[in-house]
Design a protein around this motif. Sequence first.
Motif, PDB file in Angstrom:
ATOM      1  N   ALA A 102      38.692  92.550 -41.955  1.00  0.00           N
ATOM      2  CA  ALA A 102      39.964  92.000 -41.488  1.00  0.00           C
ATOM      3  C   ALA A 102      39.952  90.479 -41.470  1.00  0.00           C
ATOM      4  CB  ALA A 102      40.279  92.538 -40.102  1.00  0.00           C
ATOM      5  N   ASP A 103      38.754  89.869 -41.384  1.00  0.00           N
ATOM      6  CA  ASP A 103      38.673  88.409 -41.352  1.00  0.00           C
ATOM      7  C   ASP A 103      38.935  87.854 -42.740  1.00  0.00           C
ATOM      8  OD1 ASP A 103      38.089  88.362 -38.710  1.00  0.00           O
ATOM      9  OD2 ASP A 103      35.938  88.113 -38.961  1.00  0.00           O
ATOM     10  N   ASN A 104      39.781  86.864 -42.755  1.00  0.00           N
ATOM     11  CA  ASN A 104      39.984  86.138 -43.992  1.00  0.00           C
ATOM     12  C   ASN A 104      40.196  84.683 -43.641  1.00  0.00           C
ATOM     13  OD1 ASN A 104      42.635  85.932 -43.136  1.00  0.00           O
ATOM     14  ND2 ASN A 104      43.404  87.504 -44.509  1.00  0.00           N
ATOM     15  N   LEU A 105      40.403  83.877 -44.617  1.00  0.00           N
ATOM     16  CA  LEU A 105      40.500  82.447 -44.397  1.00  0.00           C
ATOM     17  C   LEU A 105      41.702  82.080 -43.538  1.00  0.00           C
ATOM     18  CD1 LEU A 105      39.386  79.657 -45.032  1.00  0.00           C
ATOM     19  CD2 LEU A 105      40.772  79.657 -47.091  1.00  0.00           C
ATOM     20  N   LEU A 106      42.805  82.742 -43.737  1.00  0.00           N
ATOM     21  CA  LEU A 106      44.011  82.433 -42.975  1.00  0.00           C
ATOM     22  C   LEU A 106      43.812  82.733 -41.489  1.00  0.00           C
ATOM     23  CD1 LEU A 106      46.873  81.396 -43.132  1.00  0.00           C
ATOM     24  CD2 LEU A 106      47.634  83.723 -43.603  1.00  0.00           C
ATOM     25  N   ASP A 107      43.194  83.886 -41.178  1.00  0.00           N
ATOM     26  CA  ASP A 107      42.929  84.216 -39.775  1.00  0.00           C
ATOM     27  C   ASP A 107      41.963  83.218 -39.148  1.00  0.00           C
ATOM     28  OD1 ASP A 107      44.608  86.402 -39.912  1.00  0.00           O
ATOM     29  OD2 ASP A 107      42.973  87.799 -40.407  1.00  0.00           O
ATOM     30  N   THR A 108      40.963  82.811 -39.892  1.00  0.00           N
ATOM     31  CA  THR A 108      39.995  81.847 -39.370  1.00  0.00           C
ATOM     32  C   THR A 108      40.671  80.520 -39.071  1.00  0.00           C
ATOM     33  OG1 THR A 108      38.296  82.908 -40.715  1.00  0.00           O
ATOM     34  CG2 THR A 108      37.786  80.731 -39.849  1.00  0.00           C
ATOM     35  N   LEU A 109      41.543  80.058 -39.952  1.00  0.00           N
ATOM     36  CA  LEU A 109      42.243  78.796 -39.712  1.00  0.00           C
ATOM     37  C   LEU A 109      43.180  78.890 -38.516  1.00  0.00           C
ATOM     38  CD1 LEU A 109      43.034  77.705 -43.367  1.00  0.00           C
ATOM     39  CD2 LEU A 109      41.374  76.698 -41.809  1.00  0.00           C
ATOM     40  N   ARG A 110      43.836  80.027 -38.356  1.00  0.00           N
ATOM     41  CA  ARG A 110      44.718  80.202 -37.198  1.00  0.00           C
ATOM     42  C   ARG A 110      43.920  80.187 -35.897  1.00  0.00           C
ATOM     43  NH1 ARG A 110      48.490  84.901 -39.782  1.00  0.00           N
ATOM     44  NH2 ARG A 110      49.821  83.518 -41.009  1.00  0.00           N
ATOM     45  N   GLN A 111      42.759  80.806 -35.875  1.00  0.00           N
ATOM     46  CA  GLN A 111      41.922  80.808 -34.670  1.00  0.00           C
ATOM     47  C   GLN A 111      41.456  79.399 -34.346  1.00  0.00           C
ATOM     48  OE1 GLN A 111      38.779  83.543 -35.478  1.00  0.00           O
ATOM     49  NE2 GLN A 111      40.055  85.366 -35.201  1.00  0.00           N
TER      50      GLN A 111
END
Length: 138
Positions: A102-111
């Motif tokens: 489920a982790d991707n670059l977009l989720d990491t940047l949002r976090q």
Amino acid sequence: MQTVLIVVHLIIVLALIGVVLLQRSEGGLGLGGGGGGGVGGFMTGRGQANALTRATAILAALFFTTSMVLAILSHRSAAPKSILDTGAPQTSGQPAKQPTGADNLLDTLRQQQDRAPVTAPAQPAPAQPAVPEAPQSR
């Protein structure tokens, strides 16, 4: 061993190039010149063709043999490596985060954006004149 074999391989390559260039072409315009005056009467046309064909076959066989031996030597000298054996060292204070599907670059940047501290806006820049002023001559 490998260096000596490479030098032998290069000598075979140069000899193979020379022998191929000496052969008579189908059109009769090869560098060997054919039967009459190409090599100065050293061999007849048929004898020359047989010798050059035999030399080409022998040099080609040696070329393939040295190529295979060099490939085997280079394969054996390369040690097998695994990325699992040489992982990055983990810090003792923080456990390593395992990536999930489920982790991707977009989720990491949002976090990271959610964790960023909110700062007060900077003071606005002084107002610029709407029309630039040009110096006038007097």
